[in-house]
Motif scaffolding. Structure first.
Motif, PDB file in Angstrom:
ATOM      1  N   ASN A  14       0.830  -1.192   0.037  1.00 15.36           N
ATOM      2  CA  ASN A  14       0.049  -0.010  -0.185  1.00 15.36           C
ATOM      3  C   ASN A  14       0.880   1.152  -0.035  1.00 15.36           C
ATOM      4  N   GLN A  15       1.786   1.298  -0.876  1.00 18.34           N
ATOM      5  CA  GLN A  15       2.724   2.308  -1.052  1.00 18.34           C
ATOM      6  C   GLN A  15       2.890   2.730  -2.309  1.00 18.34           C
ATOM      7  N   PHE A  16       3.084   4.253  -2.748  1.00 18.10           N
ATOM      8  CA  PHE A  16       3.473   4.773  -3.971  1.00 18.10           C
ATOM      9  C   PHE A  16       4.698   5.796  -3.797  1.00 18.10           C
ATOM     10  N   SER A  17       5.479   5.860  -4.848  1.00 14.87           N
ATOM     11  CA  SER A  17       6.738   6.425  -5.028  1.00 14.87           C
ATOM     12  C   SER A  17       6.732   7.500  -6.031  1.00 14.87           C
ATOM     13  N   LEU A  18       7.766   8.451  -5.786  1.00 21.31           N
ATOM     14  CA  LEU A  18       8.029   9.663  -6.687  1.00 21.31           C
ATOM     15  C   LEU A  18       9.296   9.396  -6.780  1.00 21.31           C
ATOM     16  N   LYS A  19       9.740   9.538  -8.194  1.00 22.80           N
ATOM     17  CA  LYS A  19      11.238   9.617  -8.627  1.00 22.80           C
ATOM     18  C   LYS A  19      11.157  11.082  -9.534  1.00 22.80           C
ATOM     19  N   LEU A  20      12.062  11.997  -9.216  1.00 20.31           N
ATOM     20  CA  LEU A  20      12.256  13.210  -9.971  1.00 20.31           C
ATOM     21  C   LEU A  20      13.843  13.188 -10.464  1.00 20.31           C
ATOM     22  N   SER A  21      13.765  13.269 -11.580  1.00 21.07           N
ATOM     23  CA  SER A  21      15.333  13.169 -12.120  1.00 21.07           C
ATOM     24  C   SER A  21      16.083  14.494 -12.336  1.00 21.07           C
ATOM     25  N   SER A  22      17.307  14.408 -12.256  1.00 20.65           N
ATOM     26  CA  SER A  22      17.997  15.828 -12.507  1.00 20.65           C
ATOM     27  C   SER A  22      17.548  17.030 -11.899  1.00 20.65           C
ATOM     28  N   VAL A  23      17.549  16.779 -10.545  1.00 15.80           N
ATOM     29  CA  VAL A  23      16.998  18.026 -10.017  1.00 15.80           C
ATOM     30  C   VAL A  23      17.825  19.332  -9.907  1.00 15.80           C
ATOM     31  N   THR A  24      17.319  20.516 -10.016  1.00 15.18           N
ATOM     32  CA  THR A  24      18.048  21.726  -9.652  1.00 15.18           C
ATOM     33  C   THR A  24      17.270  22.194  -8.448  1.00 15.18           C
ATOM     34  N   ALA A  25      17.977  23.573  -8.305  1.00 17.61           N
ATOM     35  CA  ALA A  25      17.578  24.255  -6.937  1.00 17.61           C
ATOM     36  C   ALA A  25      16.139  24.818  -7.328  1.00 17.61           C
ATOM     37  N   ALA A  26      15.464  24.654  -8.486  1.00 11.45           N
ATOM     38  CA  ALA A  26      14.203  25.100  -8.709  1.00 11.45           C
ATOM     39  C   ALA A  26      13.164  23.946  -8.035  1.00 11.45           C
ATOM     40  N   ASP A  27      13.658  22.809  -7.937  1.00 18.43           N
ATOM     41  CA  ASP A  27      12.967  21.681  -7.377  1.00 18.43           C
ATOM     42  C   ASP A  27      12.710  21.826  -5.767  1.00 18.43           C
ATOM     43  N   THR A  28      13.558  22.778  -5.266  1.00 15.94           N
ATOM     44  CA  THR A  28      13.485  22.695  -3.864  1.00 15.94           C
ATOM     45  C   THR A  28      11.957  23.231  -3.288  1.00 15.94           C
ATOM     46  N   ALA A  29      11.324  22.282  -2.555  1.00 11.28           N
ATOM     47  CA  ALA A  29      10.252  22.338  -2.108  1.00 11.28           C
ATOM     48  C   ALA A  29       9.796  21.418  -1.196  1.00 11.28           C
ATOM     49  N   VAL A  30       8.625  21.622  -0.481  1.00  9.08           N
ATOM     50  CA  VAL A  30       7.863  20.609   0.367  1.00  9.08           C
ATOM     51  C   VAL A  30       7.137  19.795  -0.598  1.00  9.08           C
ATOM     52  N   TYR A  31       7.302  18.478  -0.440  1.00  3.92           N
ATOM     53  CA  TYR A  31       6.653  17.459  -1.289  1.00  3.92           C
ATOM     54  C   TYR A  31       5.452  16.874  -0.356  1.00  3.92           C
ATOM     55  N   TYR A  32       4.439  16.702  -0.993  1.00  4.39           N
ATOM     56  CA  TYR A  32       3.333  16.140  -0.297  1.00  4.39           C
ATOM     57  C   TYR A  32       2.903  15.261  -1.095  1.00  4.39           C
ATOM     58  N   CYS A  33       2.357  13.871  -0.543  1.00  2.00           N
ATOM     59  CA  CYS A  33       1.535  12.909  -1.099  1.00  2.00           C
ATOM     60  C   CYS A  33       0.034  13.045  -0.751  1.00  2.00           C
ATOM     61  N   ALA A  34      -0.910  12.548  -1.470  1.00  2.00           N
ATOM     62  CA  ALA A  34      -2.400  12.742  -1.083  1.00  2.00           C
ATOM     63  C   ALA A  34      -3.140  11.838  -2.036  1.00  2.00           C
ATOM     64  N   ARG A  35      -4.267  11.615  -1.020  1.00  2.00           N
ATOM     65  CA  ARG A  35      -5.334  10.901  -1.776  1.00  2.00           C
ATOM     66  C   ARG A  35      -6.110  11.519  -2.721  1.00  2.00           C
ATOM     67  N   ASP A  36      -6.290  11.027  -4.049  1.00  2.00           N
ATOM     68  CA  ASP A  36      -6.859  12.008  -5.165  1.00  2.00           C
ATOM     69  C   ASP A  36      -8.209  11.147  -5.573  1.00  2.00           C
ATOM     70  N   TRP A  37      -9.322  11.938  -4.951  1.00  5.92           N
ATOM     71  CA  TRP A  37     -10.534  11.528  -5.285  1.00  5.92           C
ATOM     72  C   TRP A  37     -11.101  12.063  -6.599  1.00  5.92           C
ATOM     73  N   ILE A  38     -11.236  11.249  -7.394  1.00  2.61           N
ATOM     74  CA  ILE A  38     -11.333  11.471  -8.884  1.00  2.61           C
ATOM     75  C   ILE A  38     -12.814  11.100  -9.277  1.00  2.61           C
ATOM     76  N   VAL A  39     -13.637  11.909  -9.653  1.00  3.33           N
ATOM     77  CA  VAL A  39     -14.984  11.610  -9.833  1.00  3.33           C
ATOM     78  C   VAL A  39     -15.292  11.782 -11.226  1.00  3.33           C
ATOM     79  N   VAL A  40     -15.802  10.612 -11.765  1.00  7.15           N
ATOM     80  CA  VAL A  40     -16.012  10.571 -13.273  1.00  7.15           C
ATOM     81  C   VAL A  40     -17.197  11.570 -13.722  1.00  7.15           C
ATOM     82  N   VAL A  41     -17.013  12.287 -14.463  1.00  4.56           N
ATOM     83  CA  VAL A  41     -18.091  13.217 -14.978  1.00  4.56           C
ATOM     84  C   VAL A  41     -18.149  13.319 -16.411  1.00  4.56           C
TER      85      VAL A  41
END
Lengths: 125, 103
Positions: free
Chosen positions: A76-103
């Protein structure tokens, strides 16, 4: 009640690969999408991408060439990889459940709840 | 891409006053809009989804309205804990935020 707990390296050098993992506790993992969202210091929110339990992904076009989101349903895990990072990628990274409703509309409908606690990732030489 | 524009950027009010925050979409999004509250050092918290539905545990003083391109988040009577930054969101797009500060 679903809780998300995330972890990963907090200090990277330019050109390295950011790697974060988010674990889902206390609720169903399948049947939802799961997202990564980031927030540079003092700035607003930017959606990075999402994945479902089957491994189907959608990415922000501005990051797509550098992003990989994967899932491990056995943990029950998911992961993020972001390659070739620069200073512009400095941030707080959040994971979240994504409630997608079909419309019927192409614009789509979703919201994020709950969120992980956030991980500050700093890119500096 | 849908652009969400929030106004004002900063809103200065006193506890007990009514707060009205605006979010405008660059094209119609029907009622498919959410609102979040973020306090310093914390993750955003879902307040409203589908423009007007309060999320679980959200006090009744928070209400959302609107459809199409114009949306409003209203806090009927501000409590001290309501001073924070508020974001609207539609699919992969977030507004730039409104900072609600104590006057």
């Amino acid at each position: 009640q679903v809780q998300l707990q995330q972890w990963g390296a907090g200090l990277l050098k330019p050109s390295e690969t950011l790697s974060l993992t988010c674990a889902v506790y206390g609720g169903s993992f399948s049947g939802y999408y799961w997202s990564w969202i980031r927030q540079p210091p003092g700035k607003g929110l930017e959606w990075i991408g999402e994945i479902n339990h089957s491994g189907s992904t959608n990415y922000n076009p501005s990051l797509k060439s550098r992003v990989t989101i994967s899932v491990d349903t056995s943990k029950n895990q998911f992961s993020l990889k972001l390659s070739s990072v620069t200073a512009a990628d400095t941030a707080v990274y959040y994971c979240a459940r994504d409630w997608i409703v079909v419309v019927p509309a192409a614009i789509g409908n979703n919201w994020f709840d709950p969120w992980g606690q956030g991980t500050l990732v700093t890119v500096s030489s | 891409e849908i652009v969400l524009t929030q106004s004002p950027a900063t809103l200065s009010l006193s506890p007990g006053e009514r707060a009205t925050l605006s979010c405008r979409a660059s094209q119609s999004v029907s009622s498919y809009l959410a609102w979040y509250q973020q306090k310093p050092g914390q993750a955003p918290r879902l307040l409203i989804y589908d423009a007007s539905n309060r999320a679980t545990g959200i006090p009744a003083r928070f209400s959302g309205s609107g459809s199409g391109t114009d949306f409003t988040l209203t806090i009927s009577s501000l409590e001290p804990e309501d001073f924070a930054v508020y974001y609207c969101q539609q699919r992969s797009n977030f507004g730039q935020g409104t900072r609600l500060e104590i006057k």
